[in-house]
Design a protein around this motif. Sequence first.
Motif, PDB file in Angstrom:
ATOM      1  N   VAL A  79      -0.132   2.693 -21.932  1.00 40.02           N
ATOM      2  CA  VAL A  79      -0.835   3.939 -21.616  1.00 40.02           C
ATOM      3  C   VAL A  79      -0.638   4.242 -20.132  1.00 40.02           C
ATOM      4  N   TRP A  80      -0.485   5.517 -19.811  1.00 37.51           N
ATOM      5  CA  TRP A  80      -0.426   5.982 -18.426  1.00 37.51           C
ATOM      6  C   TRP A  80      -1.620   6.878 -18.155  1.00 37.51           C
ATOM      7  N   VAL A  81      -2.305   6.635 -17.014  1.00 41.55           N
ATOM      8  CA  VAL A  81      -3.405   7.494 -16.563  1.00 41.55           C
ATOM      9  C   VAL A  81      -3.056   7.952 -15.152  1.00 41.55           C
ATOM     10  N   GLY A  82      -2.889   9.266 -14.984  1.00 45.72           N
ATOM     11  CA  GLY A  82      -2.356   9.840 -13.759  1.00 45.72           C
ATOM     12  C   GLY A  82      -3.355  10.021 -12.640  1.00 45.72           C
ATOM     13  N   ASP A  83      -2.815  10.498 -11.514  1.00 45.67           N
ATOM     14  CA  ASP A  83      -3.616  10.746 -10.320  1.00 45.67           C
ATOM     15  C   ASP A  83      -4.758  11.710 -10.604  1.00 45.67           C
ATOM     16  N   ASN A  84      -5.925  11.373 -10.094  1.00 48.28           N
ATOM     17  CA  ASN A  84      -7.126  12.214 -10.173  1.00 48.28           C
ATOM     18  C   ASN A  84      -7.572  12.523 -11.594  1.00 48.28           C
ATOM     19  N   ALA A  85      -7.099  11.766 -12.567  1.00 51.58           N
ATOM     20  CA  ALA A  85      -7.625  11.894 -13.923  1.00 51.58           C
ATOM     21  C   ALA A  85      -9.030  11.302 -13.942  1.00 51.58           C
ATOM     22  N   VAL A  86      -9.919  11.907 -14.733  1.00 51.33           N
ATOM     23  CA  VAL A  86     -11.287  11.422 -14.850  1.00 51.33           C
ATOM     24  C   VAL A  86     -11.565  11.123 -16.315  1.00 51.33           C
ATOM     25  N   LEU A  87     -11.943   9.879 -16.592  1.00 53.96           N
ATOM     26  CA  LEU A  87     -12.425   9.501 -17.922  1.00 53.96           C
ATOM     27  C   LEU A  87     -13.938   9.341 -17.786  1.00 53.96           C
ATOM     28  N   TYR A  88     -14.645  10.427 -18.050  1.00 61.34           N
ATOM     29  CA  TYR A  88     -16.102  10.498 -17.892  1.00 61.34           C
ATOM     30  C   TYR A  88     -16.716   9.885 -19.141  1.00 61.34           C
ATOM     31  N   SER A  89     -16.787   8.572 -19.122  1.00 63.90           N
ATOM     32  CA  SER A  89     -17.068   7.776 -20.322  1.00 63.90           C
ATOM     33  C   SER A  89     -18.560   7.553 -20.557  1.00 63.90           C
ATOM     34  N   LEU A  90     -19.318   8.645 -20.665  1.00 63.12           N
ATOM     35  CA  LEU A  90     -20.711   8.505 -21.090  1.00 63.12           C
ATOM     36  C   LEU A  90     -20.746   7.997 -22.524  1.00 63.12           C
ATOM     37  N   GLY A  91     -19.784   8.434 -23.323  1.00 65.04           N
ATOM     38  CA  GLY A  91     -19.532   7.898 -24.653  1.00 65.04           C
ATOM     39  C   GLY A  91     -18.218   7.144 -24.627  1.00 65.04           C
ATOM     40  N   GLU A  92     -17.871   6.536 -25.739  1.00 61.10           N
ATOM     41  CA  GLU A  92     -16.623   5.770 -25.827  1.00 61.10           C
ATOM     42  C   GLU A  92     -15.421   6.696 -25.678  1.00 61.10           C
ATOM     43  N   ILE A  93     -14.433   6.248 -24.905  1.00 61.00           N
ATOM     44  CA  ILE A  93     -13.151   6.947 -24.806  1.00 61.00           C
ATOM     45  C   ILE A  93     -12.064   5.960 -25.187  1.00 61.00           C
ATOM     46  N   THR A  94     -11.277   6.330 -26.191  1.00 58.77           N
ATOM     47  CA  THR A  94     -10.162   5.501 -26.652  1.00 58.77           C
ATOM     48  C   THR A  94      -8.871   6.289 -26.473  1.00 58.77           C
TER      49      THR A  94
END
Length: 193
Positions: A79-94
């Motif tokens: 998996v790639w997660v780029g610059d300034n990406a936000v995973l606002y994981s109040l709930g599950e993120i898959t």
Amino acid sequence: MPQKLRHFRVPEGFRGRSKVEVQLWWIVQETIFAWSPQFAYPFRAWLLRRFGATVGRRVLLRPSAKFTYPWKITLGDDVWVGDNAVLYSLGEITVASDSVVSQGCYLCAGDHDYRVSSFPIRARPITVGSGAWLAADVFVAPGVKIEDGVVVGARSSVFSDLPKNYVCFGSPCKPVKPRECVDVDLDIGWGRQ
């Protein structure tokens, strides 16, 4: 009646960890994680794992990416997660294997129930299937499932589920055409269908 924020309360256990652990992660993320050299992908994956994330092999996480609660994050292999990406994981993120969350994307796995005056917070999971590509600056709303092989065009806003192997874009994001893929033979560098 609009919200009365003085009545808002975060439900017990909503964060999934204690306030101290949450604050410790946020300090680590703003310092050690963010200050790590660009090439230190294994180190950043290791940090996320130490805070409870499930992170696969060969995952590329840019140092400016943000993860609200790592213990609610699952990232597959490659998996790639780029610059300034936000995973606002109040709930599950898959995010399943071989998927890309490009620069500036915002995956928002929580919201508030605006119909109730106390404005209760809700965790709503997000799933990104394998081989998907969220291009630059894509917003993904709470509770959305993006199926395998989906391409979401830059600056799209995804408010509902997207079907497998489609190119989708817009605001709201809609399927536009089937995704056609070419298999590449890495030994000779030429594609074949």
